[in-house]
Design a protein around this motif. Structure first.
Motif, PDB file in Angstrom:
ATOM      1  N   GLY A 125       0.808  -1.210   0.000  1.00 53.52           N
ATOM      2  CA  GLY A 125       0.000   0.000   0.000  1.00 53.52           C
ATOM      3  C   GLY A 125       0.839   1.256   0.000  1.00 53.52           C
ATOM      4  O   GLY A 125       0.297   2.362  -0.094  1.00 53.52           O
ATOM      5  N   GLN A 126       2.151   1.131   0.067  1.00 58.69           N
ATOM      6  CA  GLN A 126       3.011   2.303   0.062  1.00 58.69           C
ATOM      7  C   GLN A 126       2.940   3.004  -1.297  1.00 58.69           C
ATOM      8  O   GLN A 126       3.074   2.375  -2.345  1.00 58.69           O
ATOM      9  CB  GLN A 126       4.466   1.910   0.340  1.00 58.69           C
ATOM     10  CG  GLN A 126       5.415   3.101   0.354  1.00 58.69           C
ATOM     11  CD  GLN A 126       6.852   2.694   0.635  1.00 58.69           C
ATOM     12  OE1 GLN A 126       7.170   1.513   0.722  1.00 58.69           O
ATOM     13  NE2 GLN A 126       7.731   3.672   0.772  1.00 58.69           N
ATOM     14  N   PRO A 127       2.724   4.313  -1.332  1.00 58.57           N
ATOM     15  CA  PRO A 127       2.682   5.035  -2.603  1.00 58.57           C
ATOM     16  C   PRO A 127       4.043   4.992  -3.313  1.00 58.57           C
ATOM     17  O   PRO A 127       5.082   5.286  -2.715  1.00 58.57           O
ATOM     18  CB  PRO A 127       2.331   6.462  -2.198  1.00 58.57           C
ATOM     19  CG  PRO A 127       1.620   6.320  -0.894  1.00 58.57           C
ATOM     20  CD  PRO A 127       2.319   5.180  -0.200  1.00 58.57           C
ATOM     21  N   VAL A 128       4.013   4.592  -4.584  1.00 60.75           N
ATOM     22  CA  VAL A 128       5.243   4.546  -5.383  1.00 60.75           C
ATOM     23  C   VAL A 128       5.195   5.537  -6.527  1.00 60.75           C
ATOM     24  O   VAL A 128       6.240   5.901  -7.079  1.00 60.75           O
ATOM     25  CB  VAL A 128       5.516   3.128  -5.929  1.00 60.75           C
ATOM     26  CG1 VAL A 128       5.720   2.148  -4.793  1.00 60.75           C
ATOM     27  CG2 VAL A 128       4.387   2.655  -6.826  1.00 60.75           C
ATOM     28  N   ALA A 129       4.003   5.981  -6.921  1.00 59.77           N
ATOM     29  CA  ALA A 129       3.889   6.925  -8.027  1.00 59.77           C
ATOM     30  C   ALA A 129       2.622   7.743  -7.872  1.00 59.77           C
ATOM     31  O   ALA A 129       1.635   7.290  -7.268  1.00 59.77           O
ATOM     32  CB  ALA A 129       3.875   6.190  -9.367  1.00 59.77           C
ATOM     33  N   LEU A 130       2.653   8.948  -8.390  1.00 59.94           N
ATOM     34  CA  LEU A 130       1.503   9.851  -8.390  1.00 59.94           C
ATOM     35  C   LEU A 130       1.043  10.024  -9.830  1.00 59.94           C
ATOM     36  O   LEU A 130       1.805  10.500 -10.676  1.00 59.94           O
ATOM     37  CB  LEU A 130       1.885  11.204  -7.783  1.00 59.94           C
ATOM     38  CG  LEU A 130       0.795  12.268  -7.746  1.00 59.94           C
ATOM     39  CD1 LEU A 130      -0.291  11.886  -6.738  1.00 59.94           C
ATOM     40  CD2 LEU A 130       1.392  13.640  -7.384  1.00 59.94           C
ATOM     41  N   ILE A 131      -0.178   9.607 -10.110  1.00 58.05           N
ATOM     42  CA  ILE A 131      -0.723   9.694 -11.462  1.00 58.05           C
ATOM     43  C   ILE A 131      -1.728  10.835 -11.508  1.00 58.05           C
ATOM     44  O   ILE A 131      -2.639  10.908 -10.665  1.00 58.05           O
ATOM     45  CB  ILE A 131      -1.401   8.370 -11.880  1.00 58.05           C
ATOM     46  CG1 ILE A 131      -0.358   7.246 -11.970  1.00 58.05           C
ATOM     47  CG2 ILE A 131      -2.074   8.520 -13.223  1.00 58.05           C
ATOM     48  CD1 ILE A 131      -0.243   6.410 -10.746  1.00 58.05           C
ATOM     49  N   VAL A 132      -1.560  11.733 -12.468  1.00 58.26           N
ATOM     50  CA  VAL A 132      -2.430  12.894 -12.617  1.00 58.26           C
ATOM     51  C   VAL A 132      -3.175  12.777 -13.932  1.00 58.26           C
ATOM     52  O   VAL A 132      -2.565  12.514 -14.980  1.00 58.26           O
ATOM     53  CB  VAL A 132      -1.622  14.205 -12.572  1.00 58.26           C
ATOM     54  CG1 VAL A 132      -2.561  15.403 -12.597  1.00 58.26           C
ATOM     55  CG2 VAL A 132      -0.739  14.255 -11.330  1.00 58.26           C
ATOM     56  N   ALA A 133      -4.497  12.969 -13.870  1.00 60.33           N
ATOM     57  CA  ALA A 133      -5.323  12.844 -15.071  1.00 60.33           C
ATOM     58  C   ALA A 133      -6.379  13.940 -15.091  1.00 60.33           C
ATOM     59  O   ALA A 133      -6.536  14.705 -14.136  1.00 60.33           O
ATOM     60  CB  ALA A 133      -5.978  11.457 -15.106  1.00 60.33           C
ATOM     61  N   THR A 134      -7.094  13.982 -16.198  1.00 64.82           N
ATOM     62  CA  THR A 134      -8.103  15.025 -16.364  1.00 64.82           C
ATOM     63  C   THR A 134      -9.332  14.777 -15.519  1.00 64.82           C
ATOM     64  O   THR A 134     -10.081  15.714 -15.224  1.00 64.82           O
ATOM     65  CB  THR A 134      -8.515  15.107 -17.841  1.00 64.82           C
ATOM     66  OG1 THR A 134      -8.916  13.795 -18.282  1.00 64.82           O
ATOM     67  CG2 THR A 134      -7.348  15.605 -18.700  1.00 64.82           C
ATOM     68  N   GLU A 135      -9.574  13.523 -15.161  1.00 63.01           N
ATOM     69  CA  GLU A 135     -10.709  13.180 -14.316  1.00 63.01           C
ATOM     70  C   GLU A 135     -10.250  12.234 -13.217  1.00 63.01           C
ATOM     71  O   GLU A 135      -9.302  11.459 -13.396  1.00 63.01           O
ATOM     72  CB  GLU A 135     -11.823  12.514 -15.137  1.00 63.01           C
ATOM     73  CG  GLU A 135     -12.421  13.400 -16.217  1.00 63.01           C
ATOM     74  CD  GLU A 135     -13.470  12.666 -17.034  1.00 63.01           C
ATOM     75  OE1 GLU A 135     -13.933  11.591 -16.575  1.00 63.01           O
ATOM     76  OE2 GLU A 135     -13.810  13.148 -18.130  1.00 63.01           O
ATOM     77  N   ARG A 136     -10.971  12.262 -12.095  1.00 66.21           N
ATOM     78  CA  ARG A 136     -10.582  11.439 -10.955  1.00 66.21           C
ATOM     79  C   ARG A 136     -10.655   9.955 -11.294  1.00 66.21           C
ATOM     80  O   ARG A 136      -9.741   9.188 -10.965  1.00 66.21           O
ATOM     81  CB  ARG A 136     -11.470  11.752  -9.754  1.00 66.21           C
ATOM     82  CG  ARG A 136     -11.121  10.960  -8.508  1.00 66.21           C
ATOM     83  CD  ARG A 136     -11.860  11.465  -7.283  1.00 66.21           C
ATOM     84  NE  ARG A 136     -11.512  10.679  -6.108  1.00 66.21           N
ATOM     85  CZ  ARG A 136     -12.193   9.614  -5.682  1.00 66.21           C
ATOM     86  NH1 ARG A 136     -13.274   9.206  -6.344  1.00 66.21           N
ATOM     87  NH2 ARG A 136     -11.812   8.951  -4.605  1.00 66.21           N
ATOM     88  N   ASP A 137     -11.711   9.521 -11.939  1.00 67.22           N
ATOM     89  CA  ASP A 137     -11.849   8.107 -12.265  1.00 67.22           C
ATOM     90  C   ASP A 137     -10.740   7.637 -13.198  1.00 67.22           C
ATOM     91  O   ASP A 137     -10.255   6.497 -13.086  1.00 67.22           O
ATOM     92  CB  ASP A 137     -13.214   7.833 -12.891  1.00 67.22           C
ATOM     93  CG  ASP A 137     -14.319   7.769 -11.848  1.00 67.22           C
ATOM     94  OD1 ASP A 137     -13.986   7.741 -10.649  1.00 67.22           O
ATOM     95  OD2 ASP A 137     -15.504   7.746 -12.239  1.00 67.22           O
TER      96      ASP A 137
END
Length: 799
Positions: A125-137
């Motif tokens: 469950g440790q965060p390894v990457a942050l993904i950014v997109a145009t919508e939350r889903d």
């Protein structure tokens, strides 16, 4: 008003008509504290109109982020396939640890907690990457594929604190609290004692389960600035950690929090990871970015109340009075230190609860495991420390064939030499004897115990139990420099008042109490006072709203500011209308100067036109507290809050289920600022603690390290159906011996200890299935499985 008012049985939270009448009379006389105006946001809460961060209209161009999580509990991260993630629909950017321009760390004390995994994987469950997109889903869909985009070299995880303890693997150095009258006195007492008990006890952790999950909304500002709306109990810490992560100065970051949908400690330090991640993406993309966790991800990423394992050895007299005790407290700290050091310190300092322990050796170990990093939770280690001594008291009583209450009373702190805690603080304000005596009479404890014994003799399947347990809980941060607060009070020309303070509102009524305090200081009605969002650009370097100090600290700071303004107004009034400033009176929205009576707003306008300053800052630092973290000696607490509870339960020995039939509570809130809010806090803490001790079970897969209880479908919390039909709560009329704000006492955390009576009542019911001296080996939480295990053990021992 009389604060010693009982709630009607069966109507938890109902305010009797007599109370409302007393409120009305006090209000007409000008009282603004000690009365019960409703929570300042109650009408918004019940209407669904209270805006939380996710309700705030999004700025144009807002992007949404999600975190990709490690699928293993231990190992080495070799590579991340960014291109595959970037190819997902709507994905704008993928960030990893190497993209942080500043420090990749969000540890509040020890810098050992990466924002994004830096190569070593520490928990599933440790965060390894942050993904950014145009919508939350779309961001969440891409994050869900992270396991297929990672190259990992897995390792075997360590998942329990006993396994880590056996390896000597800790996130911090062990802590030892030792008090001996003379060298070697503890061992001599053990050898000479007529009775001695050794044992182990297991206590699980607890999920905060705040209704509003972790969320941060970062909005870039001009000239390399950042505004972050964050659901956090500690805006100043968020400001500092974001600045460090971005390689900035603190003045470039503004953090704001109007309200939280619950916190309970889970948003003290652990909101930092999400604030930093949102700010990183917003800075790099120069677009607003919102990061709102799914509930499952919230469970998998964040820590919770520390589970504890205990080993103890206690020596005692025939009366049950303890002569010596040694105990090992082994906490599951998780993968990093977080706030575990302070949690353990508070556990060590609360192990005594309401009892004098002459010879003591308590050892605290914060074990490192490949699980979420555990953190603050209402009580902050105090409940974990105090519960052990209550288990010990119960075991002593059963070994001696005595009523557990009599053994407890034999060990209470006294007023002579038996009034010094193991860490050296003198207990000067002890009222536990009086509280227990009052509750003993009001609850008919003796009569009910006799009736329960008669019931159990004739009931094979259903067994009843009863227990009365006391509370002594220290109030203050155990890091002295955190015991400070600031506030701003503005009086506008129309006589209305705006207050900003460093505390945060998470539903506990802090803003309501602060508004009451300011209204009282200036002699105006509640409608004249408004509290605004906590904002790091208004009050700087604030402490977390934690350790039950919210009203103590921020109320004092706000009063300080308000009294400064009142003194200016009084001086101006005396100068204009004659007389002395000391004789000017402010009450009921009026100002009385001799025979002249003016509306408060009129005097304010006159003062403004005379160029009198109508705003002020205020500051408060708690006196007397001092602490040596090396020797674990000093005065870590400004004062103590007290209480007691009687709980009666019935246990089904075939299914392991129990029901709480009745609870009677008498609790010390000092001279309560708002009795209705304090009653609500007591009721809420009692039920929340009961949930921790009886039903809220955390389970990790023994091989993979996956948290299996990671959603409401698999993690059980108490509901309205678990409240007893008779929940009788009274406030003990006991003005604080120390000059706190209006002589009140903190009421957030101390009532957590009241629910010990439920667990001990369950032990009492299970003991009735065995013979004389039956001693149930009941663990906590006392789930049906745990209860059945204890019933089987007791019956086996009796045959």
């Amino acid at each position: 008003m009389n604060q010693d008012v009982a709630l009607k049985p069966g109507f938890a939270g109902h305010i009797p008509a007599s109370w409302a009448d007393a409120d009305a009379a006090a209000l007409s006389a000008g009282a603004r504290v000690g009365v019960s105006p409703p929570h300042e946001s109650a009408h918004l809460h019940v209407a669904g109109a209270a805006p939380y961060i996710d309700d705030i209209p999004e700025a144009a161009g807002t992007l949404h982020a999600a975190l990709g999580l490690s699928p293993v509990a231990a190992g080495r991260l070799v590579n991340i396939d960014r291109e595959r993630l970037m190819a997902m629909p709507g994905v704008v950017a993928v960030f990893t640890a190497s993209d942080l321009p500043g420090v990749n760390d969000c540890g509040p004390v020890v810098h050992d907690d990466p924002i994004l995994a830096d190569g070593t994987l520490r928990y599933l469950g440790q965060p390894v990457a942050l993904i950014v997109a145009t919508e939350r889903d779309l961001a969440r869909r891409a994050a869900a594929l992270i396991k297929d985009c990672l190259i990992i070299e897995p390792a075997a995880p360590v998942l329990t604190q006993r396994a880590a303890h056996a390896r000597g693997d800790y996130v911090l150095k062990p802590a030892h609290l030792i008090r001996e009258s003379t060298e070697g006195a503890l061992e001599r007492a053990r050898v000479a004692a007529p009775h001695r008990l050794r044992g182990q006890f297991s206590l699980g952790g607890q999920e905060q389960f705040y209704l509003e999950g972790q969320i941060s909304y970062a909005i870039p500002a001009e000239n390399d600035g950042m505004r972050v709306l964050c659901s956090t109990q500690h805006p100043s810490e968020m400001q500092h950690v974001i600045a460090h992560a971005l390689g900035w100065r603190s003045h470039q970051v503004l953090v704001e929090c109007r309200r939280m949908g619950g916190g309970f400690g889970g948003k003290e330090s652990q909101s930092a990871l999400f604030a930093c991640a949102a700010a990183l993406a917003a800075h790099r993309l120069q677009r607003p970015v919102k990061l709102r966790l799914d509930r499952d991800d919230d469970f998998l990423i964040t820590g919770r109340r520390h589970g504890f394992e205990y080993d103890y050895d206690v020596a005692f007299e025939e009366t049950g009075r303890i002569l010596a005790i040694e105990a090992d407290l082994i906490a599951n700290a998780g993968h990093s230190a977080d706030l575990s050091g302070a949690v353990m310190t508070r556990a060590l300092c609360h192990l005594d609860n309401a009892y004098f322990l002459p010879e003591v050796a308590i050892h605290g170990y914060n074990a490192r495991t490949n699980t979420q990093s555990n953190t603050a939770f209402r009580g902050f280690g105090g409940p974990q420390g105090a519960l052990l001594i209550e288990i010990v008291m119960d075991r002593i009583a059963r070994a001696l064939g005595r009523d557990p209450l009599d053994v407890r009373r034999a060990n209470f702190y006294g007023t002579d030499e038996r009034n010094v805690t193991p860490y050296g603080q003198v207990v000067e304000d002890n009222v536990v004897h009086k509280i227990v005596d009052d509750l003993l009479a009001d609850s008919d404890y003796r009569k009910r115990r006799a009736a329960i014994e008669a019931f159990n003799r004739h009931s094979e399947v259903l067994k009843k139990g009863i227990a009365l347990t006391p509370v002594k809980f220290g109030i203050s941060f155990n890091v002295p420099h955190l015991n400070q607060a600031g506030a701003l009070v503005h009086v506008y020309v129309d006589g209305s008042i705006l207050v900003n303070h460093g505390g945060t509102e998470m539903g506990q009524g802090l803003n309501t109490k602060v508004a009451q305090i300011v209204a009282d200081a200036l002699g105006v009605g509640f409608a004249a006072v408004r509290c605004t969002a906590t904002d790091t650009s208004k009050v700087a370097n604030t402490s977390a709203t934690a350790a039950s100090t919210g009203a103590d600290l921020n109320g004092m700071a706000a009063q300080d500011a308000a009294l400064t303004i009142r003194a200016r107004l009084a001086g101006f009034a005396a100068q204009r209308y004659g007389g002395s400033a000391e004789n000017v009176r402010f009450a009921n929205d009026e100002v009385k100067i001799g025979t002249t009576i003016l509306p408060f707003a009129t005097l304010v306008r006159q003062a403004y036109e005379a160029r009198v300053q109508l705003w002020s800052d205020g500051f408060y630092a708690t006196p007397k507290v001092h602490w040596d973290p090396k020797t674990l000696r000093g005065r870590p607490f400004y004062y103590f809050a007290y209480g007691a509870a009687v709980s009666e339960v019935v246990v089904d020995t075939l299914t392991g289920e129990f029901s709480l039939l009745r609870a009677d509570i008498l609790h010390d809130a000092g001279r309560s600022l708002n009795p209705a809010i304090d009653i609500g806090q007591i009721e809420g803490a009692f039920i929340q603690s009961m949930g921790w001790l009886t039903m809220e079970e955390l389970v990790w897969h023994p091989q993979s390290g996956m948290l299996l209880t990671h959603a409401p479908s698999t993690y059980k919390i108490p509901t309205a159906n678990d409240c007893p039909d008779a929940l009788n709560v009274r406030l003990f009329d006991n003005p604080n011996a120390e000059p706190t704000i209006h002589r009140s006492k903190a009421v957030g955390e101390p009532p957590m200890l009241l629910a010990f009576s439920v667990l001990l009542a369950i032990r009492d019911a299970i003991a009735a299935t065995g013979g004389q001296g039956a001693d149930p080996p009941l663990r906590a939480p006392a789930t049906p499985e745990a209860i059945l295990d204890a019933v089987d053990a007791v019956r086996s021992a009796a045959t």
